[in-house]
Design an enzyme around this catalytic site. Structure first.
Site, short mmCIF file in Angstrom:
data_model
loop_
_atom_site.label_atom_id
_atom_site.label_comp_id
_atom_site.label_asym_id
_atom_site.label_seq_id
_atom_site.Cartn_x
_atom_site.Cartn_y
_atom_site.Cartn_z
NE ARG A 58 -3.72 0.07 2.06
CZ ARG A 58 -4.26 -0.85 2.86
NH1 ARG A 58 -3.93 -0.87 4.15
NH2 ARG A 58 -5.08 -1.75 2.40
CE1 TYR A 59 0.35 3.90 4.21
CE2 TYR A 59 0.71 1.64 4.90
CZ TYR A 59 -0.01 2.82 5.00
OH TYR A 59 -1.06 2.92 5.86
NE ARG A 112 5.67 2.06 5.92
CZ ARG A 112 5.29 3.20 5.36
NH1 ARG A 112 5.82 3.61 4.24
NH2 ARG A 112 4.33 3.94 5.92
CB CYS A 125 -2.86 -15.96 16.70
SG CYS A 125 -2.90 -14.97 15.20
CB CYS A 172 -7.45 -10.89 19.40
SG CYS A 172 -5.73 -11.24 19.82
CB CYS A 178 -8.43 -10.43 14.98
SG CYS A 178 -7.15 -10.53 13.73
NE ARG A 197 -3.93 -8.59 8.15
CZ ARG A 197 -2.85 -8.18 8.81
NH1 ARG A 197 -2.28 -8.94 9.72
NH2 ARG A 197 -2.31 -7.01 8.54
CG ASP A 217 -8.29 -1.78 11.73
OD1 ASP A 217 -8.23 -0.55 11.55
OD2 ASP A 217 -7.29 -2.52 11.71
CG ASP A 235 -4.81 1.04 8.66
OD1 ASP A 235 -4.81 1.68 7.60
OD2 ASP A 235 -4.02 0.09 8.89
CE LYS A 262 -0.45 1.10 10.14
NZ LYS A 262 -0.27 0.27 8.94
C1 LIG Z 1 0.56 -0.65 8.83
C2 LIG Z 1 1.04 -1.08 7.54
C3 LIG Z 1 2.39 -0.90 7.19
C4 LIG Z 1 3.40 -0.29 8.12
O1 LIG Z 1 3.13 1.02 8.44
P1 LIG Z 1 4.14 1.86 9.36
O2 LIG Z 1 3.39 3.12 9.60
O3 LIG Z 1 5.40 2.03 8.57
O4 LIG Z 1 4.38 1.07 10.59
C5 LIG Z 1 2.77 -1.30 5.93
N1 LIG Z 1 1.90 -1.84 5.06
C6 LIG Z 1 0.60 -2.00 5.37
C7 LIG Z 1 -0.32 -2.57 4.35
C8 LIG Z 1 0.12 -1.64 6.62
O5 LIG Z 1 -1.16 -1.82 6.92
S1 SF4 Z 2 -4.95 -9.43 16.65
FE1 SF4 Z 2 -5.41 -11.03 15.13
S2 SF4 Z 2 -3.43 -11.45 14.13
FE2 SF4 Z 2 -2.99 -10.37 16.04
S3 SF4 Z 2 -2.64 -12.00 17.55
FE3 SF4 Z 2 -4.78 -11.42 17.69
S4 SF4 Z 2 -5.85 -12.87 16.35
FE4 SF4 Z 2 -3.68 -12.93 15.80
#
Ligand SMILES: *Cc1c(COP(=O)(O)O)cnc(C)c1O
Ligand code: SF4
Length: 367
Positions: free
Chosen positions: A100-101, A104, A113, A117, A120, A122, A280, A317, A324
């Site tokens: 996305r960025y 990175r 996990c 959680c 979560c 995801r 989220d 986010d 973010k």
């Molecule tokens: C959060 C995130 C990152 C890392 O973001 P930082 O602000 O650099 O910690 C990179 N890629 C994705 C898709 C993210 O959601």
């Molecule tokens: S927040 Fe989601 S990915 Fe992170 S430890 Fe908990 S269940 Fe796993």
């Protein structure tokens, strides 16, 4: 009536702790001594795993540990929220990798996990088979290798530390081999939810591939235990900078006192608070959501009142994949004639005089 199990686990190592986790409706209801409506259905939709260590931190059926790991019938309600709130799939050039960025990527290397959680983001993926496979990992690595603008790789999941040490090393070693990769980051909740996983062997492996950063995830001061401190000390002693990504959760940590205790406790373990995330908007988690003003108020209660290193960035986010943004308290009230009108951390009004150092008018046109 639930009886706390603190320090009663007898498993010898982390794998045994994971294997003996509470995962079925029957196990949980026997343990709690009470039924939870629709429990089977919830678990079928969103898997449950509570290992004996984390379970041992639970003291009652209302506490912040319980709320984070025990399924709640509200997860099945037709409430607001999205299956993939951050549109990660839309920004995935290959499955399991989000780019996305510019510089990175987020790379999912595990779908397991130590605890699932309930909040979560995801939820759609964790604990399910076929999400992360040798194939998705191969494709992810090939993508990173071919994209030279990527200089920072975040290994995430699930939890990368649920992989065997050798499996994780294979991934990290390949990334370290790429000249354009400057830093590797690992996102893991294991120092909090299964500190027994942080073994000298794991730490030795990681420290061969520096610079490696770890961002962990603690949400409540009760999670800061002797075991968690030991795990963080092992990592910090190996030169691994530690950060924390806390999630702001209604009923768990959405008040000033809890958050201040948590942040100070993290810093004592040499973990630097990094982000405080707005929860989220994932489907099935709306009972954890808070008003964004809550997060700003909590941050304002920390800034100036406690050490600067105890203050994370409050981060939202954006749903739909906007990325973010930081939502931080503002101290500047206005630009006046040659002064900034501000309020300090105590809420008192001050003026900051601005002198004419900048000759070129165009340069200060932004004023
Ligand atoms: C959060 C995130 C990152 C890392 O973001 P930082 O602000 O650099 O910690 C990179 N890629 C994705 C898709 C993210 O959601
Ligand atoms: S927040 Fe989601 S990915 Fe992170 S430890 Fe908990 S269940 Fe796993």
């Amino acid at each position: 009536m639930y009886k706390p199990l603190r320090d009663q686990h007898t498993a010898k190592n982390w794998k045994e702790l994971v294997a003996r986790s509470i995962q079925t409706a029957d196990q949980l209801q026997v343990l709690l001594g009470q039924g939870i409506p629709y429990l089977e259905n919830i678990i079928h939709r969103y898997p449950m795993r509570i290992n004996e260590y984390y379970l041992g931190l639970m003291e009652s059926t209302e506490d912040p540990i319980y709320m984070q790991c025990v399924p709640d019938p509200r997860e099945l309600q037709q409430g607001p929220g999205m299956v993939d709130p951050l549109a990660e799939e839309k920004h995935s050039p290959v499955p399991g990798l989000t780019h996305r960025y510019p510089d990175r990527v987020l790379f999912l290397v595990s779908n397991e996990c130590a605890v699932y959680c309930r909040f979560c983001n995801r939820k759609r993926k964790v604990g399910r088979k076929g999400i992360v496979t040798p194939n998705t990992i191969r494709e992810g690595i090939a993508y990173i290798k071919a994209n030279r603008q990527v200089r920072d790789v975040l290994l995430s999941g699930g939890d990368p530390f649920l992989l065997e040490t050798e499996e994780l090393e294979e991934i990290i070693a390949q990334l370290r081999d790429m000249p354009h990769i400057e830093i590797i980051r690992i996102g893991s909740r294991v120092p909090c939810t299964l500190p027994q996983r942080i073994t000298p062997r794991l730490v030795r492996m990681i420290s061969k591939y520096h610079p490696v950063y770890i961002n962990t995830h603690f949400n409540h001061p009760r999670e800061i235990t002797a075991e968690a401190s030991r795990a963080c000390a092992l990592l910090a002693d190996a030169g691994i900078p530690l950060g924390c990504q806390t999630v702001l959760l209604k009923g768990v940590n959405d008040n000033r006192e809890t958050m201040a205790l948590l942040m100070r406790g993290l810093v004592k373990m040499r973990v630097r608070p990094y982000y405080l995330f707005q929860c989220d908007q994932a489907k099935g988690t709306s009972h954890f959501w808070t008003h964004p003003q809550k997060g700003v108020d909590i941050i304002a209660s920390l800034i100036g009142h406690t050490s600067g290193i105890c203050v994370p960035h409050y981060c939202i986010d954006l749903p739909g994949g906007g990325g973010k943004i930081l939502h931080m308290p503002t101290y500047v009230e206005a630009y006046e004639n040659n002064a900034l009108a501000v309020r300090n951390f105590e809420g008192k009004r001050w003026r900051y005089p601005i002198y004419e150092f900048i000759a070129n008018k165009r340069e200060r046109s932004w004023l």
